[in-house]
Design a protein around this motif. Structure first.
Motif, PDB file in Angstrom:
ATOM      1  N   GLU A  17       0.804  -1.218   0.000  1.00  0.00           N
ATOM      2  CA  GLU A  17       0.000   0.000   0.000  1.00  0.00           C
ATOM      3  C   GLU A  17       0.842   1.275   0.000  1.00  0.00           C
ATOM      4  N   ASP A  18       2.021   1.244   0.605  1.00  0.00           N
ATOM      5  CA  ASP A  18       2.824   2.462   0.683  1.00  0.00           C
ATOM      6  C   ASP A  18       3.670   2.677  -0.559  1.00  0.00           C
ATOM      7  N   GLY A  19       3.490   1.826  -1.595  1.00  0.00           N
ATOM      8  CA  GLY A  19       4.195   2.035  -2.852  1.00  0.00           C
ATOM      9  C   GLY A  19       5.542   1.369  -2.923  1.00  0.00           C
ATOM     10  N   PHE A  20       6.017   0.787  -1.828  1.00  0.00           N
ATOM     11  CA  PHE A  20       7.303   0.111  -1.856  1.00  0.00           C
ATOM     12  C   PHE A  20       7.145  -1.290  -2.440  1.00  0.00           C
ATOM     13  N   TRP A  21       8.119  -1.674  -3.208  1.00  0.00           N
ATOM     14  CA  TRP A  21       8.137  -3.041  -3.719  1.00  0.00           C
ATOM     15  C   TRP A  21       8.835  -3.947  -2.721  1.00  0.00           C
ATOM     16  N   ARG A  22       8.227  -5.078  -2.470  1.00  0.00           N
ATOM     17  CA  ARG A  22       8.831  -6.090  -1.621  1.00  0.00           C
ATOM     18  C   ARG A  22       9.250  -7.264  -2.493  1.00  0.00           C
ATOM     19  N   PHE A  23      10.044  -8.147  -1.950  1.00  0.00           N
ATOM     20  CA  PHE A  23      10.438  -9.326  -2.693  1.00  0.00           C
ATOM     21  C   PHE A  23      10.335 -10.541  -1.805  1.00  0.00           C
ATOM     22  N   ALA A 302      27.111  -7.026  -6.183  1.00  0.00           N
ATOM     23  CA  ALA A 302      26.626  -8.384  -6.450  1.00  0.00           C
ATOM     24  C   ALA A 302      25.452  -8.729  -5.539  1.00  0.00           C
ATOM     25  N   ALA A 303      25.512  -8.285  -4.284  1.00  0.00           N
ATOM     26  CA  ALA A 303      24.391  -8.534  -3.372  1.00  0.00           C
ATOM     27  C   ALA A 303      23.146  -7.796  -3.849  1.00  0.00           C
ATOM     28  N   ALA A 304      23.321  -6.563  -4.336  1.00  0.00           N
ATOM     29  CA  ALA A 304      22.177  -5.804  -4.851  1.00  0.00           C
ATOM     30  C   ALA A 304      21.578  -6.484  -6.082  1.00  0.00           C
ATOM     31  N   VAL A 305      22.439  -6.949  -6.993  1.00  0.00           N
ATOM     32  CA  VAL A 305      21.964  -7.664  -8.171  1.00  0.00           C
ATOM     33  C   VAL A 305      21.242  -8.944  -7.758  1.00  0.00           C
ATOM     34  N   THR A 306      21.798  -9.651  -6.804  1.00  0.00           N
ATOM     35  CA  THR A 306      21.194 -10.904  -6.340  1.00  0.00           C
ATOM     36  C   THR A 306      19.794 -10.662  -5.792  1.00  0.00           C
ATOM     37  N   ARG A 307      19.646  -9.591  -5.035  1.00  0.00           N
ATOM     38  CA  ARG A 307      18.339  -9.296  -4.438  1.00  0.00           C
ATOM     39  C   ARG A 307      17.290  -9.024  -5.504  1.00  0.00           C
ATOM     40  N   GLU A 308      17.698  -8.407  -6.601  1.00  0.00           N
ATOM     41  CA  GLU A 308      16.732  -8.061  -7.641  1.00  0.00           C
ATOM     42  C   GLU A 308      16.555  -9.164  -8.683  1.00  0.00           C
ATOM     43  N   ASP A 313      23.118 -18.697  -7.824  1.00  0.00           N
ATOM     44  CA  ASP A 313      24.557 -18.931  -7.893  1.00  0.00           C
ATOM     45  C   ASP A 313      25.324 -17.782  -7.264  1.00  0.00           C
ATOM     46  N   PHE A 314      24.846 -16.553  -7.415  1.00  0.00           N
ATOM     47  CA  PHE A 314      25.504 -15.414  -6.786  1.00  0.00           C
ATOM     48  C   PHE A 314      25.355 -15.474  -5.263  1.00  0.00           C
ATOM     49  N   TRP A 315      24.187 -15.881  -4.807  1.00  0.00           N
ATOM     50  CA  TRP A 315      23.936 -15.930  -3.357  1.00  0.00           C
ATOM     51  C   TRP A 315      24.898 -16.900  -2.680  1.00  0.00           C
ATOM     52  N   GLU A 316      25.122 -18.038  -3.294  1.00  0.00           N
ATOM     53  CA  GLU A 316      26.081 -18.996  -2.748  1.00  0.00           C
ATOM     54  C   GLU A 316      27.493 -18.409  -2.747  1.00  0.00           C
ATOM     55  N   VAL A 317      27.860 -17.728  -3.825  1.00  0.00           N
ATOM     56  CA  VAL A 317      29.190 -17.115  -3.908  1.00  0.00           C
ATOM     57  C   VAL A 317      29.350 -16.042  -2.833  1.00  0.00           C
ATOM     58  N   LEU A 318      28.333 -15.224  -2.641  1.00  0.00           N
ATOM     59  CA  LEU A 318      28.411 -14.158  -1.642  1.00  0.00           C
ATOM     60  C   LEU A 318      28.649 -14.727  -0.249  1.00  0.00           C
ATOM     61  N   HIS A 319      27.995 -15.832   0.078  1.00  0.00           N
ATOM     62  CA  HIS A 319      28.235 -16.458   1.371  1.00  0.00           C
ATOM     63  C   HIS A 319      29.673 -16.966   1.485  1.00  0.00           C
ATOM     64  N   THR A 320      30.147 -17.572   0.418  1.00  0.00           N
ATOM     65  CA  THR A 320      31.513 -18.092   0.441  1.00  0.00           C
ATOM     66  C   THR A 320      32.522 -16.963   0.573  1.00  0.00           C
ATOM     67  N   LEU A 321      32.309 -15.874  -0.153  1.00  0.00           N
ATOM     68  CA  LEU A 321      33.219 -14.732  -0.078  1.00  0.00           C
ATOM     69  C   LEU A 321      33.141 -14.057   1.287  1.00  0.00           C
ATOM     70  N   TRP A 322      31.937 -13.996   1.859  1.00  0.00           N
ATOM     71  CA  TRP A 322      31.797 -13.406   3.196  1.00  0.00           C
ATOM     72  C   TRP A 322      32.606 -14.217   4.211  1.00  0.00           C
ATOM     73  N   ASP A 323      32.498 -15.527   4.128  1.00  0.00           N
ATOM     74  CA  ASP A 323      33.300 -16.383   5.011  1.00  0.00           C
ATOM     75  C   ASP A 323      34.789 -16.157   4.784  1.00  0.00           C
ATOM     76  N   SER A 324      35.197 -16.019   3.533  1.00  0.00           N
ATOM     77  CA  SER A 324      36.602 -15.792   3.201  1.00  0.00           C
ATOM     78  C   SER A 324      37.121 -14.524   3.854  1.00  0.00           C
ATOM     79  N   VAL A 325      36.311 -13.463   3.782  1.00  0.00           N
ATOM     80  CA  VAL A 325      36.728 -12.181   4.355  1.00  0.00           C
ATOM     81  C   VAL A 325      36.709 -12.232   5.879  1.00  0.00           C
ATOM     82  N   VAL A 326      35.583 -12.645   6.440  1.00  0.00           N
ATOM     83  CA  VAL A 326      35.360 -12.478   7.881  1.00  0.00           C
ATOM     84  C   VAL A 326      36.152 -13.484   8.711  1.00  0.00           C
TER      85      VAL A 326
END
Length: 626
Positions: A17-23, A302-308, A313-326
């Motif tokens: 109702e407020d005009g925002f798109w959800r996913f 990449a996270a923004a692209v993944t969300r839209e 395949d990107f979501w799995e990569v993002l998790h792997t890269l997050w683990d690599s960094v953190v």
């Protein structure tokens, strides 16, 4: 924490109702609805620490940075191009981008609070930006002034060095923020003209195979897509200016799929493709490598692209890269990028205390974590966000708010001092960007949930609910409709509790059926002083401890400790607090004074004054990794 979970697209758009798109994301056991953040400037901060700090950034740092940019000819370059006076470029190839980033921050501050003088200055800059833009939309002053035949790295140019796409990304980002803050379209028109040029130039054959040499445009093109998707008031503007929102999103996705495919484009002459995360298609990347700022901005986009786009395949990569960094490349201060030579990542667990840890890298890491949390609300993302924010990021700006650190090591012999300006002043604009946007990350929400991500005194109101937090008291008025309130439990607190019934889910305290403003939720917790122990694979810190109090990493500075930084703590340090200072005992029985890391190098100029160490030896602690 850190385990991969299979995620099943598609993501289904829903307009509320407020005009925002959800996913919604299809998952086993039901749908998961993505969160969104409030618009920048819509959250009011009323916090004992952050309110005065952010006011200083706005009133001191912002005008100071604009002044320095004028003095060092960042604006002169635009004027020269506009006048076509034949003068060669002055400064770095990314000077335009830094000016546009500062402009974005100024607009984000305007969104929070009206300032006629600042708005007039912004309008003056926009006049020169508009005049400098080429008829076809191109605007990168160094390329235009020095090598106009090498646009986008063509004709044996260098896409990594030239920063053409980076500069345009910063321009488009500023145009989005300016429109949201003022509802004026002058800069947005410049931004769209540039974006349409890029869309018509790059992409799948027969277009040019070009990937940003410095990431940032990827996320910005997703933001531009979201702007025209969500803002119905821009429909006529979009028609007049040939806006095709999906083309912006498609190009952002292309920039990830085209990585590692170098056919038909000129590469950097002296740096490998991994430096700019261009060594493999994004879907095949598994380790954080290369320049750390570029990497974090690459992963943010990449996270923004993944969300839209719903790219599993990107979501799995993002998790792997997050683990690599953190888990393998992150310092205790939230800093990343240990290597000085490439301002980037070293091999796993190579985390020296005199590491580089560029300010911009920690800021980009925080932005990436915030984007990840929208898709998967998990406290680990904001734990990492705060680790960077309260330490590596805060340390980068002096207490006079006009001196800065480019690098943020965890140990100093006293030879590192803050600078008032730099030949590569990329840090002040990035600092301005995150501080101008900080309030928007305090909360996130969807149609059924409200998340409290940061325990910062503040309030926010939209058409569906009002939320406010102050002094451990959270009040929600959801207009009679019960909502789920999720309050993040920071990793630095103990004995966390709420005044209502709750369960813990992914590091958030989850309370159901919250709606009544007359029944506040009270939050209680302790923040004891704690010793932190390093992963034993980090050889330099075997036998050492670090000290944290709440979100703040502590350090021993020479000015408080007789000019010494090489301090050995007693086995039982007997910590005590005095304001934000922590006192401990050394192995010799003498007092040791520790201050928050972000406050170091603000007092005294002598080398002994500025000696500093975060990791301290401890009496009777093993010096092996057994």
């Amino acid at each position: 924490m850190g385990h991969l979970v299979k995620r099943k697209p598609p993501f289904l758009p829903i307009c509320s109702e407020d005009g925002f798109w959800r996913f919604r994301q299809k998952r086993k056991g039901g749908d998961f609805m993505y969160q969104i953040y409030p618009e920048v400037g819509s959250v009011t901060v009323s916090d004992g620490f952050w309110s005065p700090y952010l006011n200083k950034v706005r009133s001191v740092t912002l005008p100071y940075v604009f002044k320095k940019m004028e003095e060092t000819d960042y604006v002169t370059n635009l004027v020269s191009v506009a006048k076509n006076d034949g003068v060669l470029h002055i400064g770095t190839p990314f000077s335009d981008g830094l000016l546009f980033e500062t402009l974005r921050a100024a607009c984000d501050f305007l969104a929070a609070e009206s300032d006629p003088l600042l708005e007039a200055y912004v309008d003056k800059l926009i006049v020169w930006i508009t005049a400098a833009q080429a008829d076809d939309g191109f605007l990168c002053t160094k390329t235009m002034q020095n090598y106009p035949d090498k646009r986008w790295g063509d004709n044996d140019g260098d896409i990594v060095e030239q920063h053409d796409l980076y500069n345009h990304g910063c321009l488009i980002d500023a145009g989005i923020s300016h429109y949201k803050a003022t509802h004026k379209t002058e800069l947005l028109q410049v931004a769209v003209k540039a974006a349409n040029l890029i869309v018509s130039t790059m992409g799948k054959p027969p277009k040019k195979n070009i990937v940003p040499g410095h990431s940032l445009p990827e996320e910005v093109f997703v933001k531009l897509y979201r702007l025209f998707r969500d803002d119905l008031q821009l429909q006529e503007f979009a028609r007049q200016h040939q806006v095709v929102p999906s083309a912006y999103l498609d190009l952002a996705e292309f920039w990830y799929d085209a990585r590692g495919n170098h056919e038909g484009r000129f590469l950097c002459k002296y740096l490998p493709p991994s430096y700019s995360q261009d060594h493999l298609p994004f879907a095949q990347q598994r380790e954080a490598v290369g320049h750390s700022v570029r990497a974090m901005l690459c992963y943010l986009g990449a996270a923004a692209v993944t969300r839209e786009k719903g790219r599993e395949d990107f979501w799995e990569v993002l998790h792997t890269l997050w683990d690599s960094v953190v888990y393998k490349k992150l310092h205790i201060s939230g800093g990343i990028g240990a290597r000085h030579d490439i301002e980037g990542f070293d091999v796993d667990y190579t985390l020296p205390n005199k590491a580089y840890l560029e300010t911009c890298a920690a800021i980009a890491l925080a932005f990436w974590n915030a984007e990840m949390n929208l898709m998967e609300p998990d406290s680990k993302y904001f734990d990492c966000f705060e680790q960077s924010l309260y330490n590596n990021i805060l340390s980068a700006i002096g207490q006079d708010f006009c001196h800065f650190f480019y690098q943020n090591p965890l140990e100093s012999e006293g030879d590192l001092h803050r600078w008032d300006w730099h030949t590569c002043p990329c840090c002040p604009p990035m600092l301005l960007k995150i501080f101008a946007a900080l309030s928007s990350y305090i909360y996130s929400y969807n149609d059924t949930q409200i998340n409290v991500n940061l325990l910062i005194g503040s309030s926010y109101e939209n058409t569906h609910f009002t939320i406010a937090q102050r002094d451990s008291r959270i009040v929600v008025d959801s207009k009679g409709k019960p909502v789920t309130l999720r309050i993040r439990i920071p990793d630095y607190v103990e004995n966390f509790n709420l005044s209502c019934k709750y369960r813990v889910e992914k590091g958030y305290a989850v309370a159901e059926g919250i709606w009544d403003p007359n029944v506040p939720v009270f939050v209680s917790y302790d923040t004891p002083v704690r010793r932190m122990y390093c992963n034993p694979k980090v050889e330099e810190n075997i036998g050492k401890v670090a000290v944290k109090h709440g979100p703040f990493l502590m350090c021993a500075e020479g000015i408080d400790n007789g000019g010494r930084g090489d301090i050995r703590l007693a086995e039982e340090p007997n910590f005590s607090q005095n304001g934000d200072m922590v006192t401990a005992l050394s192995s010799e029985g003498t007092p040791v004074y520790l201050i928050p890391y972000y406050r170091w190098c603000n007092r005294g100029e002598a080398e002994t004054d500025a000696k500093m160490a975060v990791w301290l030896e401890q009496e009777n602690m093993s010096t092996t990794d057994e």
